[in-house]
Structure formats: structure tokens, C-alpha cells
Design a protein around this motif. Sequence first.
Motif, short mmCIF file in Angstrom:
data_model
loop_
_atom_site.label_atom_id
_atom_site.label_comp_id
_atom_site.label_asym_id
_atom_site.label_seq_id
_atom_site.Cartn_x
_atom_site.Cartn_y
_atom_site.Cartn_z
N THR A 173 9.00 8.26 -4.01
CA THR A 173 9.56 9.40 -3.29
C THR A 173 8.52 10.21 -2.55
O THR A 173 8.83 10.87 -1.56
N ALA A 174 7.28 10.19 -3.03
CA ALA A 174 6.24 11.00 -2.38
C ALA A 174 4.87 10.46 -2.76
O ALA A 174 4.68 9.89 -3.83
N PHE A 175 3.92 10.68 -1.85
CA PHE A 175 2.54 10.25 -2.07
C PHE A 175 1.64 11.34 -1.50
O PHE A 175 1.71 11.65 -0.31
N GLU A 176 0.81 11.91 -2.36
CA GLU A 176 0.00 13.07 -1.97
C GLU A 176 -1.49 12.78 -2.15
O GLU A 176 -1.90 12.16 -3.14
N VAL A 177 -2.28 13.25 -1.21
CA VAL A 177 -3.74 13.20 -1.29
C VAL A 177 -4.20 14.64 -1.49
O VAL A 177 -4.03 15.49 -0.61
N ASP A 179 0.87 -1.18 0.00
CA ASP A 179 0.00 0.00 0.00
C ASP A 179 0.91 1.23 0.00
O ASP A 179 1.61 1.50 0.97
N LEU A 180 0.90 1.98 -1.10
CA LEU A 180 1.86 3.07 -1.24
C LEU A 180 1.59 4.21 -0.26
O LEU A 180 2.53 4.87 0.21
N GLY A 181 0.33 4.48 0.06
CA GLY A 181 0.04 5.52 1.04
C GLY A 181 0.59 5.16 2.41
O GLY A 181 1.19 5.99 3.10
N LEU A 182 0.39 3.91 2.81
CA LEU A 182 0.89 3.46 4.10
C LEU A 182 2.41 3.47 4.13
O LEU A 182 3.03 3.86 5.13
N HIS A 183 3.04 3.05 3.03
CA HIS A 183 4.50 3.07 2.96
C HIS A 183 5.02 4.50 3.08
O HIS A 183 6.00 4.76 3.80
N GLY A 211 7.93 9.01 6.08
CA GLY A 211 7.61 10.09 7.01
C GLY A 211 6.68 11.13 6.43
O GLY A 211 6.84 12.34 6.67
N GLN A 212 5.65 10.69 5.68
CA GLN A 212 4.69 11.60 5.06
C GLN A 212 3.28 11.29 5.58
O GLN A 212 2.49 10.59 4.92
N PRO A 213 2.93 11.76 6.77
CA PRO A 213 1.64 11.39 7.37
C PRO A 213 0.43 11.82 6.55
O PRO A 213 -0.64 11.20 6.63
N GLY A 214 0.57 12.85 5.72
CA GLY A 214 -0.55 13.28 4.88
C GLY A 214 -0.96 12.24 3.86
O GLY A 214 -2.05 12.33 3.29
N ALA A 215 -0.10 11.24 3.62
CA ALA A 215 -0.42 10.18 2.67
C ALA A 215 -1.60 9.34 3.14
O ALA A 215 -2.19 8.60 2.35
N LEU A 216 -1.94 9.42 4.43
CA LEU A 216 -3.04 8.62 4.98
C LEU A 216 -4.31 9.44 5.16
O LEU A 216 -5.22 9.03 5.87
N ARG A 235 -6.99 3.97 -2.97
CA ARG A 235 -5.63 3.58 -2.65
C ARG A 235 -4.87 3.17 -3.91
O ARG A 235 -5.46 2.90 -4.95
N MET A 236 -3.55 3.12 -3.75
CA MET A 236 -2.67 2.70 -4.83
C MET A 236 -1.72 1.65 -4.27
O MET A 236 -1.19 1.81 -3.16
N TYR A 237 -1.51 0.59 -5.02
CA TYR A 237 -0.66 -0.52 -4.60
C TYR A 237 0.35 -0.81 -5.71
O TYR A 237 0.06 -0.63 -6.89
N CYS A 238 1.52 -1.33 -5.30
CA CYS A 238 2.43 -1.86 -6.31
C CYS A 238 3.17 -3.06 -5.74
O CYS A 238 3.19 -3.28 -4.52
N THR A 239 3.78 -3.83 -6.62
CA THR A 239 4.58 -4.97 -6.17
C THR A 239 5.83 -4.44 -5.46
O THR A 239 6.30 -3.34 -5.73
N PRO A 240 6.35 -5.22 -4.50
CA PRO A 240 7.45 -4.73 -3.66
C PRO A 240 8.69 -4.28 -4.42
O PRO A 240 9.44 -3.43 -3.93
N ASP A 241 8.93 -4.82 -5.61
CA ASP A 241 10.14 -4.44 -6.35
C ASP A 241 10.14 -2.98 -6.76
O ASP A 241 11.20 -2.38 -6.95
N LEU A 242 8.95 -2.38 -6.91
CA LEU A 242 8.85 -0.98 -7.34
C LEU A 242 8.86 0.01 -6.19
O LEU A 242 9.07 1.21 -6.40
#
Length: 318
Positions: A268-272, A222-226, A232-237, A256-263
Motif C-alpha cells: 500500500t505504501a513505500f517510504e524513504v 522492486d517495491l520502490g519502483l512499483h 503513484g508515490q514518486p517519493g519511493a524513488l 532497496r526492497m524486493y518481493c516475489t510478484p504474488d505479494l
Amino acid sequence: MSLAQPTLDNELRIVRWNIEHNGRGRHRGEDHRDLARDILASIEPHVVLRQELTGAWDRGKADLYAEANRLGGLTPFMAAPREVRSRNPGGVMVDPARFVVDGEFEHDMPWKPICNPRVRLKGCPKPIDLASAHLCHFDPDLRATEARRLTTLADSARSALVGMDANSYPHRTDLESVALPDWDRVEDRVHYQHRTIERDGRRVSDTRPDEILSGGNPVFTDLGLHAATVLGQPGALAATASLKRTDQGPAQRIDRMYCTPDLVPALTAFEVLATDDVRAVSDHALILARFDLDVLRRALLDRDTVTEILNHPLTRAA
């Protein structure tokens, strides 16, 4: 118009957005299609994972191409609408300057099909399966089936990235910024039936799709959770929907957005993004994932290619 931090030449920007009824408005409401396209264009995305392309199949897919063209000539894909099922299909758009297309797949689920093009970053041998999913809004069991279908994209060590309106909740509630609904306080009782499941003799929020996708021994991250817990980007949640209704409890992180662990190392950033303009267009926030392009390219080099590079005389000389 600028909604997010400045764009960078060496990044890949992936947007996921459920534009309510494709910006056409409910019941002949105000048309927000131009504003929606302006919002997306301001981000300069390389991949757009869209839900609710309502009416975009009509007139030779005119709305689909109008949006793709407004975004700089992206290559659009779209699942076909179903006459006796949902008329709100999903779609994917990709930047032909960054990607080549290897294939186009459609997973014909009982309510909404999943749009799934397979693409490669130029210069990379390993493809990425992209998918736009809109899980069933009324049937928790069907949502679980749809989530299990999505796990097949990662079969045989394939790389995949999925953006969705999950119509369900994240399962790591201990890490979330927003508490799950208190169902005794939710006025919409139909919503209660649609969004809860029975566990241990009581009704609880449906978190099964997220458990299937990113639970124990996870297929996806889960990219937002990661972003929140590792980067350290709490706004992602932040909550994503509903941005308008109040009778279904407080807004939740259902998009939500998900990707396989290799990616994941390339993130670098996740914004809502839930600006006034976004809220005018849709009842869903826009989510934006930023990836380091160099790190992503390295992740997509297959083992044989890495070995070849490492054994190349110029590499060894260096």
C-alpha cells in the motif's frame, strides 16, 4: 517520535535499514544506538531487515537482543560474523504476534552471509522467506553472484521478501528520480573501481544485481519502483545513500526492497525516511514498506486451501 504516517491495525510494516556500524560510530565516534532504536520503535515494525549489526554478536548477542526487546520483543536472527571477512553481518527481526518461524538459514557468501529466516503469517499455510542482504561493496562480480543466490529463495514458486544495501544501482534508469553518477565528476577513484563495470568497451554504473533480481522475466519486483509507477508515490524513488559523503557523487537509490510478484498486490505504501535523526544515526536512509494484511493473507493461501474455502458449505451458502 513519529517518522511516518500513522500505523494501522490491519497493516504489516516492514523496515529495512543499514545502521552505520550498528550506531556505534566510526573510530570511537558518538554512540547512536539508543536513538536508532527509538526511531525504529516509533514505526512499530513487524519485520526489520537490518544491515551492519557491527559488534552485535559480542557478549552473547547483547546488542541484538537489546534492539529486538526495544522493538516490543521481536524474535531476532543474525548471520554470524566472519573473522577474516566482513565483521558487519546482517539480521532479521520478526513479530512473534504475527509470525511463526519455520526455519532459519544462512547463505555463506564469500564476503557477507545472507540471513534468511522462513516464517509464516499466523493462519496462513504458505511461508515467506525473509532475507537481509548486504552486497559486497568492492567487487561487482561478487555482487552479481550474491544477487543470483537470492533468486534461489523464490525457487519452486516460494514467496520471498528481501531487503538490502545493494551497493549498486537500479537498472530502469528511465524511471528513476535520481540520475546515475557522472563518473568523470566522482572524486573517489576507488569508489569508481568498486561501483562500475565494463560494457561495450566503456565503464558504466553497475546495475547487474538489479537486472538479475528484477530485470526481464523478473524473479522479484522492486517495491520502490512499483510504488512510484503503479501506486503513484514518486517519493519511493528517493536516494538512500550516502547521506553524508560528497566525494562519491550525489546520493543514489542503492538501498532497496524486493518481493516475489504474488505479494506485490498487498503493498500500500513505500517510504524513504531521511530525517535529521536518521541522518545523525547513519549514512543510509530507512525504508519502510506497508502491506495490507488481509490482501497479504489471501496471497499466502495455497491453492488447496483456497479450493477448500471455496467449497466449504458456509462459503457456498453465502
